[in-house]
Design an enzyme around this catalytic site. Structure first.
Site, PDB file in Angstrom:
ATOM      1  CG  ASP A 218      -1.943   1.021   1.291  1.00  0.00           C
ATOM      2  OD1 ASP A 218      -2.828   0.981   0.429  1.00  0.00           O
ATOM      3  OD2 ASP A 218      -1.902   1.897   2.183  1.00  0.00           O
ATOM      4  CD  GLU A 267      14.922 -14.195   4.812  1.00  0.00           C
ATOM      5  OE1 GLU A 267      13.891 -14.560   5.437  1.00  0.00           O
ATOM      6  OE2 GLU A 267      15.610 -13.206   5.155  1.00  0.00           O
TER       7      GLU A 267
END
Ligand code: GLC
Ligand code: CA
Length: 561
Positions: A218, A267
């Site tokens: 956002d 990751e």
């Protein structure tokens, strides 16, 4: 069966290692409080979504993006987050989130969640701690506090205005003020503070560990700020925007934050994805979409464009070039929870001032509903034929119009309150979905709906459209199924030998899309018709219509069909 259709039909979960799934995904935005209410309290909830997974699978979307579902006082429809690692108890629990995630994945649908990093809510524990602490304390350093002007700090530190109207500074006593670019209930975080950065990386891992596939970011353009004093005036702010050095918007160093996030995304296997909501001009967008950054950014150009062939063609060309530049794929959006629905935009005369139109409850000018539906279907089919990902907003598959005549006493959007009613706001596109043709909330829930469902929404209900093969819902299902089957490389070749009002191109494998933006029929190019946005006679493309064709002599579909 092609590899792609295997992916679509799987019920055994998602193929694990596909790191490119997002590049040409169809992503369906759910505004949770208005989607489906499982317990009759008037608020859409996570079990409601779980109950509609089969609907989403039949519709044929690749991913769901959930607007905020976190604990919130709803000062801004949930974009005022109290706790980033929990579920609003009115919407569900973390366990119900996991159930929803598992059900989506079992249906082959990925899950994207909304992250709101520019501001927390004023009820967030950090902001409560900041208010209880001294000026200059570490607790206040997580936000943007400043001493006011005037002898006792009684004047705001600058004359800046907030996005929803009113001043951007709110006093907290003792001559101290805090910055909020949006509502006062949305204090801006201080992204120069390493603690803030660490906190959000923890939040990203929290959801990634719970099996979330990606994030919608956002207000991605506003996190980095330069608040060196003296602060510029609002008039100075407006000058020199989009150079990378504006104090509040689109600063170059915002990308340092996203480089750190990219490490977190990587990751995971496959890497988690992200898409930036960055209201920046096209030439600044690639930075957000870079593979070292968020990886993808919303392109709102079509959402802001009028119904015009050359305008669409130019926007498409430009955005495909930008995608090549950034290495991302392009994104196509016609509607979302912040704008007037596209079936209604296209029903209004070009150049209609939408805010003024909403202010008059949609009475003047009168929308031409039939024309809006026709153009909306044509525009949708065009965008679904483009390389890149398509973001759909809940209810557009039903052809829902904007509800412009919501009475003032049910409105929720802070825009309405902060502008003292001068702007009606965004509630008209957030009305609950009509699932059934009867009942007080048309199947959204039981008796209650947090925004009233208009009685004439029965015409748009899932129940009524499922029975009608010519319905907009049937059309979306056919288009998405065909797209999944046809979508391969990310290239497009323009057909040039066409009238000026026509936008036509071919994708790899002979998949051709022709849109007639004009008011007279044009000849149908050779090929077998796959999907059409309005009925076709086999000889011409009617006015305001898109047709997908399989060009003859091409491989693939002829044998399949
Ligand atoms: C984004 C959201 C919008 C929200 C604003 C503040 O623009 O899409 O709904 O009001 O950010 O968080
Ligand atoms: Ca509920």
């Amino acid at each position: 069966m092609t590899a792609l259709s295997v992916l679509g039909n799987t019920t055994a979960g998602l193929p694990r290692q596909d790191a490119t799934w997002w590049r040409q995904a169809v992503v369906y935005q759910i505004y949770p409080r208005s989607f489906a209410d499982s317990n009759g309290d008037g608020i859409g909830d996570l079990p409601g979504i779980t109950g509609k997974v089969e609907y989403l699978r039949e519709l044929g979307v690749d991913a769901v993006w959930l607007s905020p579902f976190y604990p919130s006082a709803l000062a801004d429809g949930g974009y005022d987050v109290d706790d980033y690692r929990d579920v609003d108890p009115r919407i569900g629990t973390l366990a119900q989130f996991d159930e929803m995630r598992a059900a989506l994945h079992a249906a082959g649908i990925r899950l994207i969640v909304d992250i709101v990093p520019n501001h927390t809510s004023n009820r967030h524990v950090w902001f409560q701690q900041a208010l209880a602490s001294e000026p200059g304390s570490p607790e206040r350093e997580r936000y943007v506090f400043r001493r006011g002007l005037g002898e006792h700090g009684e004047l705001p530190p600058s004359d800046w205005t907030a996005a929803f109207g009113g001043p951007a500074w709110e006093p907290v006593g003792g001559g101290e003020w805090y910055l909020h670019l949006f509502a006062p209930e949305q204090p801006d975080l201080n992204w120069a503070n390493p603690e803030v950065r660490e906190e959000f990386r923890t939040t990203l891992r929290f959801w990634a560990d719970r099996g979330v596939d990606g994030f919608r970011i956002d207000v991605a353009h506003a996190l980095a700020k330069d608040l060196t004093e003296p602060l510029p005036s609002q008039a100075d702010l407006k000058a020199d925007i989009w150079g990378g050095a504006h104090p509040l918007e689109d600063r170059d160093e915002v990308h340092d934050i996203y480089r750190e996030w990219r490490q977190v995304f990587n990751e995971y296997d496959p890497p988690r994805t992200a898409v930036a909501e960055a209201w920046v001009p096209a030439h600044r967008r690639s930075r957000y979409a870079s593979p070292e950054g968020l990886g993808q950014a919303f392109n709102f150009d079509l959402l802001e464009a009028t119904w015009d062939g050359p305008t669409f063609a130019k926007i498409i060309d430009n955005n495909l070039a930008l995608a090549r530049e950034s290495g991302a794929s392009s994104t196509w959006v016609l509607s979302n929870h912040d704008v007037v629905r596209h079936a209604t935009r296209y029903a209004l005369p070009d150049g209609t001032d939408l805010e003024a139109w909403l202010r008059h409850d949609g009475a003047e000018p009168r929308p031409d509903e039939e024309r809006g539906r026709r153009r909306a279907r044509a525009a949708t089919l065009l965008t679904l034929a483009l390389p890149g990902s398509a973001y759909l907003y809940q209810g557009e598959e039903l052809g829902l119009p904007e509800v412009a005549d919501l009475p003032a006493d049910v409105l929720q959007d802070p825009t309405f309150f902060r502008s003292q009613g001068a702007q009606k706001g965004r509630d008209g596109c957030r009305v609950p979905l009509p699932w059934a043709s009867h009942g007080p909330t048309l199947g959204f829930g039981d008796e209650l709906a947090h925004l009233p469902v208009p009685a004439d929404f029965d015409r748009f209900s899932v129940e009524s459209q499922e029975a009608d093969p010519g319905s907009t819902l049937g059309f979306y299902r056919r288009a998405l199924a065909e797209r999944r089957r046809l979508q391969t490389g990310e290239t497009l070749e323009w057909l040039t030998n066409v009238p000026a009002t026509v936008v036509a191109f071919t994708r790899p494998g002979g998949w051709t899309s022709v849109t007639n933006f004009g008011s007279e029929p044009v000849p149908l190019p050779p090929g077998r018709v796959l999907v059409a946005s309005s009925p076709v006679d086999g000889r011409s493309v009617p006015a305001e219509t898109t047709v997908w064709l399989q060009s003859s002599g091409q491989n693939g579909t002829e044998q399949d069909g």
